[in-house]
Design an enzyme around this catalytic site. Structure first.
Site: not given
Ligand code: AMP
Length: 394
Positions: A9, A94, A182, A242, A380
């Site tokens: 990742n 990923r 996600h 964010r 994940e």
């Protein structure tokens, strides 16, 4: 020899990796989990073994490890020395964007790389690093099969009505649409529910992935119906740095009236807003929860407010709600945030069991609660490892 899969990742200045063993008998499990941080400034490698014990913690010279390729050379060396009795059978990555077309993981070929390059403008802060990691592996071991697993893929089951923006239709055709992100986390939860919570697995479920990035996904019968993130990962909930959903007129105002450049606005929206911007203290929810500062409290209240607003919208799209699932750093670890969210969701029929919530039980709603509430840890990396194993028939 035992086969292993490497899961990567890659971010702008970090490279996270996991090594999964594929025993001939028994299930796949991690044997090493690590990350390199400070790529390009002060690179540092930290690795733990499958039991969470420290394997490696070392600082490197920046001049020797400045790129993903150099970092991967080091990881490859480490794997060779630590796992001499194993053979690396494939790498799963990923990759943030699979564009409008990829709804499943993809075997990397030269043609696939060309296609994935075209999605760089859709995720300029992430996609180039994901692709750099794939190229870096090709340099180290050109024949090793690699698989791209997309954060957008799980959401490709959504219908066109939910993917549209109200712009002229040609913009949709040019790729300006709600993609959702996600996806690997939501897919992991959706595939885990039949074993951990079979009574809700085929129902109408909202999953709240509350981490430093945060989003929510409406899932029905294991498929994504809609999510709070849209064209980019800026949309939806308030996040660590964010702002989430906001009037696009604000961007015009910042450009035209305040004279900010596109780069300055990008920096504001990705790095200086959210919990950090509102609190003026930081983006770590633990720090904010422990603080008495009025703006830390305000930031938390706004975080919860935005979740409850989004929950109402997602429940409306689902036509009702059977269960609410919390996951990721904040969702899995903060009983306080879960309690605040569940209290605001009482109108939907969520009745929290405070003791179960404090203990971090799997089910945190009372018996008889019309809408049940759950805590399901996401994984994940394991999802990527499963996809890689399946696609490569390992
Ligand atoms: P993630 O992106 O999923 O790794 O989540 C990172 C976020 O989880 C950070 O904002 C952390 O502050 C938050 N987090 C981790 N543990 C806790 C905790 N015990 N309470 C509140 N927030 C937490």
């Amino acid at each position: 020899m035992e086969k292993v899969i490497l899961v990567l990742n890659a971010g702008s200045s970090s490279l996270k990796f996991s090594v999964f063993a594929l025993p001939a008998a028994g299930s796949m499990h991690p044997v090493a989990v690590g990350q390199i941080e400070g790529l390009g400034t002060a690179p540092r490698l930290k690795v733990k073994d499958g039991a969470g014990e420290r394997m490696v913690d070392e600082q490197w010279d920046m001049s020797e490890v400045a790129t993903h390729a150099q970092a991967l050379q080091r990881i490859a060396g480490l794997l060779r020395s630590r796992f001499q009795g194993s053979v690396l059978a494939g790498v799963g990555h990923r990759v943030v964007h699979g564009g409008p077309e990829y709804s499943a993981p993809l075997l990397i070929t030269p043609a696939a790389m060309t296609r994935l390059e075209t999605y760089v403008p859709l995720a300029p802060l992430h996609q180039p690093h994901n692709l750099a990691a794939i190229r870096a592996v090709q340099e180290v071991q050109p024949d090793l099969p690699q698989v791209a697993c997309f954060d957008t893929a799980f959401h490709r089951s959504q219908d066109i009505v939910g993917q549209l923006y109200g712009l002229p239709y040609e913009y949709y055709e040019r790729g300006i649409r709600r993609y959702g992100f996600h996806g690997l986390s939501y897919e992991y939860i959706a595939t885990t529910l039949p074993s951990v919570a079979p009574e809700i697995a085929s129902g109408r479920v909202v999953v709240a992935h509350l981490g430093s990035g945060a989003s929510m996904c409406a899932i029905h019968d294991g498929r994504s119906v809609t999510s709070s993130m849209g064209f980019t990962a800026l949309d939806g909930l308030l996040m660590g740095t964010r702002p989430g959903n906001m009037d696009p007129g604000i961007v015009l105002y910042l450009l035209q009236q305040e004279g900010l450049s596109a780069k300055e606005i990008e920096d504001l929206l990705y790095k200086r807003s959210g919990l950090l911007g509102l609190s003026g203290i930081g983006n770590d929810m633990r720090v904010l929860l422990a603080s008495d500062a009025p703006r830390a409290r305000l930031a938390i209240e706004h975080f919860v407010y935005r979740i409850s607003r989004e929950l109402g919208a997602l429940a409306a799209v689902l036509g009702g709600l059977d269960a609410l699932v919390f996951t990721a750093g904040i969702g899995e670890n903060s009983a306080r945030i879960r309690q605040l969210v569940c209290e605001k969701a009482s109108w939907l029929g969520v009745e929290i069991d405070e003791a179960a919530n404090e203990q971090g039980s799997l089910r945190i709603s009372r018996t008889g609660s019309r809408v049940s509430a759950w805590v399901v840890p996401t994984n994940e990396e394991l999802m990527i490892a499963h996809h890689t194993r399946k696609l490569l028939a390992l």
